[in-house]
Design a protein around this motif. Sequence first.
Motif, PDB file in Angstrom:
ATOM      1  N   TYR A 143       0.856  -1.186  -0.091  1.00 59.04           N
ATOM      2  CA  TYR A 143       0.103   0.089  -0.017  1.00 59.04           C
ATOM      3  C   TYR A 143       0.887   1.187   0.066  1.00 59.04           C
ATOM      4  N   VAL A 144       0.682   2.306  -0.637  1.00 61.58           N
ATOM      5  CA  VAL A 144       1.254   3.450  -0.709  1.00 61.58           C
ATOM      6  C   VAL A 144       0.677   4.465   0.051  1.00 61.58           C
ATOM      7  N   PHE A 145       1.063   4.855   1.109  1.00 64.41           N
ATOM      8  CA  PHE A 145       0.467   5.972   2.129  1.00 64.41           C
ATOM      9  C   PHE A 145       1.443   7.229   1.589  1.00 64.41           C
ATOM     10  N   SER A 146       0.768   8.391   1.687  1.00 63.68           N
ATOM     11  CA  SER A 146       1.308   9.620   1.372  1.00 63.68           C
ATOM     12  C   SER A 146       0.790  10.623   2.133  1.00 63.68           C
ATOM     13  N   PRO A 147       1.716  11.439   2.720  1.00 71.23           N
ATOM     14  CA  PRO A 147       0.920  12.900   3.545  1.00 71.23           C
ATOM     15  C   PRO A 147       0.452  13.887   2.439  1.00 71.23           C
ATOM     16  N   PHE A 148      -0.896  14.527   2.945  1.00 69.77           N
ATOM     17  CA  PHE A 148      -1.443  15.244   2.082  1.00 69.77           C
ATOM     18  C   PHE A 148      -2.028  16.512   2.957  1.00 69.77           C
ATOM     19  N   VAL A 149      -1.980  17.594   2.339  1.00 70.21           N
ATOM     20  CA  VAL A 149      -2.242  18.803   2.874  1.00 70.21           C
ATOM     21  C   VAL A 149      -3.736  19.126   2.175  1.00 70.21           C
ATOM     22  N   PRO A 150      -4.915  19.215   2.708  1.00 65.60           N
ATOM     23  CA  PRO A 150      -6.166  19.701   2.424  1.00 65.60           C
ATOM     24  C   PRO A 150      -6.421  21.140   2.273  1.00 65.60           C
ATOM     25  N   GLU A 151      -7.030  21.537   1.244  1.00 62.42           N
ATOM     26  CA  GLU A 151      -7.457  22.998   1.216  1.00 62.42           C
ATOM     27  C   GLU A 151      -8.706  23.412   2.069  1.00 62.42           C
ATOM     28  N   LEU A 152      -8.457  24.091   3.099  1.00 66.73           N
ATOM     29  CA  LEU A 152      -9.440  24.515   4.111  1.00 66.73           C
ATOM     30  C   LEU A 152      -9.852  25.764   4.072  1.00 66.73           C
ATOM     31  N   LEU A 163      -2.903  15.055   6.420  1.00 71.68           N
ATOM     32  CA  LEU A 163      -3.601  13.858   6.653  1.00 71.68           C
ATOM     33  C   LEU A 163      -2.746  12.857   5.871  1.00 71.68           C
ATOM     34  N   LEU A 164      -3.203  11.413   6.023  1.00 70.33           N
ATOM     35  CA  LEU A 164      -2.616  10.356   5.307  1.00 70.33           C
ATOM     36  C   LEU A 164      -3.459   9.666   4.487  1.00 70.33           C
ATOM     37  N   ILE A 165      -2.953   9.527   2.961  1.00 69.99           N
ATOM     38  CA  ILE A 165      -3.799   9.198   2.175  1.00 69.99           C
ATOM     39  C   ILE A 165      -3.189   7.810   1.570  1.00 69.99           C
ATOM     40  N   ASN A 166      -4.045   6.583   1.701  1.00 67.81           N
ATOM     41  CA  ASN A 166      -3.567   5.412   0.939  1.00 67.81           C
ATOM     42  C   ASN A 166      -4.030   5.512  -0.496  1.00 67.81           C
ATOM     43  N   ARG A 167      -3.012   5.651  -1.191  1.00 70.32           N
ATOM     44  CA  ARG A 167      -3.479   6.150  -2.674  1.00 70.32           C
ATOM     45  C   ARG A 167      -3.771   4.817  -3.306  1.00 70.32           C
ATOM     46  N   GLY A 168      -3.194   3.556  -2.855  1.00 69.50           N
ATOM     47  CA  GLY A 168      -3.789   2.322  -3.588  1.00 69.50           C
ATOM     48  C   GLY A 168      -2.393   1.398  -3.420  1.00 69.50           C
ATOM     49  N   TRP A 169      -2.479   0.445  -4.195  1.00 69.69           N
ATOM     50  CA  TRP A 169      -1.439  -0.688  -4.227  1.00 69.69           C
ATOM     51  C   TRP A 169      -0.435  -0.736  -5.325  1.00 69.69           C
ATOM     52  N   ILE A 170       0.618  -0.829  -5.175  1.00 71.56           N
ATOM     53  CA  ILE A 170       1.951  -0.885  -6.108  1.00 71.56           C
ATOM     54  C   ILE A 170       2.686  -2.645  -6.077  1.00 71.56           C
ATOM     55  N   ASP A 171       2.746  -2.977  -7.308  1.00 70.92           N
ATOM     56  CA  ASP A 171       3.333  -3.984  -7.315  1.00 70.92           C
ATOM     57  C   ASP A 171       4.833  -3.932  -6.912  1.00 70.92           C
ATOM     58  N   LYS A 172       5.300  -5.110  -6.127  1.00 66.48           N
ATOM     59  CA  LYS A 172       6.781  -5.018  -5.494  1.00 66.48           C
ATOM     60  C   LYS A 172       7.794  -4.697  -6.489  1.00 66.48           C
ATOM     61  N   ASP A 173       7.502  -5.182  -7.782  1.00 64.07           N
ATOM     62  CA  ASP A 173       8.559  -5.005  -8.883  1.00 64.07           C
ATOM     63  C   ASP A 173       8.638  -3.390  -9.283  1.00 64.07           C
ATOM     64  N   HIS A 174       7.500  -2.829  -8.950  1.00 67.80           N
ATOM     65  CA  HIS A 174       7.457  -1.428  -9.276  1.00 67.80           C
ATOM     66  C   HIS A 174       7.769  -0.239  -8.311  1.00 67.80           C
ATOM     67  N   VAL A 175       7.984  -0.845  -7.078  1.00 71.83           N
ATOM     68  CA  VAL A 175       8.410   0.112  -5.921  1.00 71.83           C
ATOM     69  C   VAL A 175       9.279   1.184  -6.113  1.00 71.83           C
ATOM     70  N   GLY A 176      10.346   0.840  -7.178  1.00 75.60           N
ATOM     71  CA  GLY A 176      11.208   2.176  -7.356  1.00 75.60           C
ATOM     72  C   GLY A 176      10.624   3.287  -8.339  1.00 75.60           C
ATOM     73  N   TYR A 177       9.414   2.916  -8.574  1.00 75.20           N
ATOM     74  CA  TYR A 177       8.733   4.178  -9.408  1.00 75.20           C
ATOM     75  C   TYR A 177       8.433   5.286  -8.387  1.00 75.20           C
ATOM     76  N   LEU A 178       8.194   4.767  -7.232  1.00 78.93           N
ATOM     77  CA  LEU A 178       8.066   5.993  -6.033  1.00 78.93           C
ATOM     78  C   LEU A 178       9.142   6.940  -5.865  1.00 78.93           C
ATOM     79  N   ASP A 179      10.405   6.718  -6.438  1.00 82.48           N
ATOM     80  CA  ASP A 179      11.407   7.507  -6.361  1.00 82.48           C
ATOM     81  C   ASP A 179      11.877   8.022  -7.823  1.00 82.48           C
ATOM     82  N   SER A 180      10.575   8.033  -8.706  1.00 85.14           N
ATOM     83  CA  SER A 180      10.937   8.633  -9.965  1.00 85.14           C
ATOM     84  C   SER A 180      10.747  10.087 -10.189  1.00 85.14           C
TER      85      SER A 180
END
Length: 296
Positions: A143-152, A163-180
């Motif tokens: 699961y990919v959790f990212s911090p998120f600042v809402p417009e208030l 806030l913390l948002i679970n953006r979804g699921w990523i394949d273990k072979d594509h985890v390097g994409y998170l650093d791209s």
Amino acid sequence: VPSYSIAAIMLGSRISRAWQALPRTCTRAYSTSPGNVGNPPSLTHGRYRYRYVFAILPAIAFGLGTWQLQRAKWKQNIIQEAKQQVEKDIIQLNSADDVALLSGSSNENDQYKFRRVQLSGRYVGGRPMPVGPRVLNGKGGFYVFSPFVPELTPPPPGGAPVLLINRGWIDKDHVGYLDSPQYAAQQKDRTEIVGLVRTPQERPNTFTPDNQPDKNVWYWIDGPAMAKHTGGRAVPVLLNAITDSSLPPKSKIVPLEVDIEKQFFNNHMTYVATWYSLSALLTGFTWYLVRSPPRL
């Protein structure tokens, strides 16, 4: 054939072999003693005195099956309550008061669990927090959790909480994409999100390793620790994103489904069938032992 049924059959086979391995010495000695030739040995002799011990095993297996049946009913009730929550109107998260309702320190925030929330804002911070491993369609990933600042509106004096948002699921072979650079560019775009409010903390089992926040290694969801990891303004409010406008059509991150059934681990009926089947198997085996005449 379910793996649990195979395990039950293997256990029955092991019990049978254990029975065969019990000593026959006393029985043989009895049968060859003077004056006892031709007389049946007492059931208290040799391995046959153990046969009645097996009578308790079917009762234990039956009790475990009944317990799992009760667990299945309990889980179905939770799923039905969650479905009712999802069907309620979407909460518009527009102010600091709305965020406070979701992150209240009392149990009042339980009434918002599995409610749909709509908000807009931007992702912040560096690398997201991958939590896992998690399996989707037979594949391992995170699961990919990212911090998120809402417009208030109006903007809070000290800045909007994170806030913390679970953006979804990523394949273990594509985890390097998170650093791209491509992923980093998505972080800067204004994003509109519809998400489900989820429990901010899991209860890991005994075999789950400890999280390592200093290395950004997360085996289980710990909202307070993850909020602390992202910065001082973060609050332990976790949302499972159903729609995320910043994700491209063919994103390597797979958005989570709104199907509530898939939000729960519910294999209790499989356990029920396994334990009841094992109870029936052990009952037949015990009856056979009790009714069979001793063999010298």
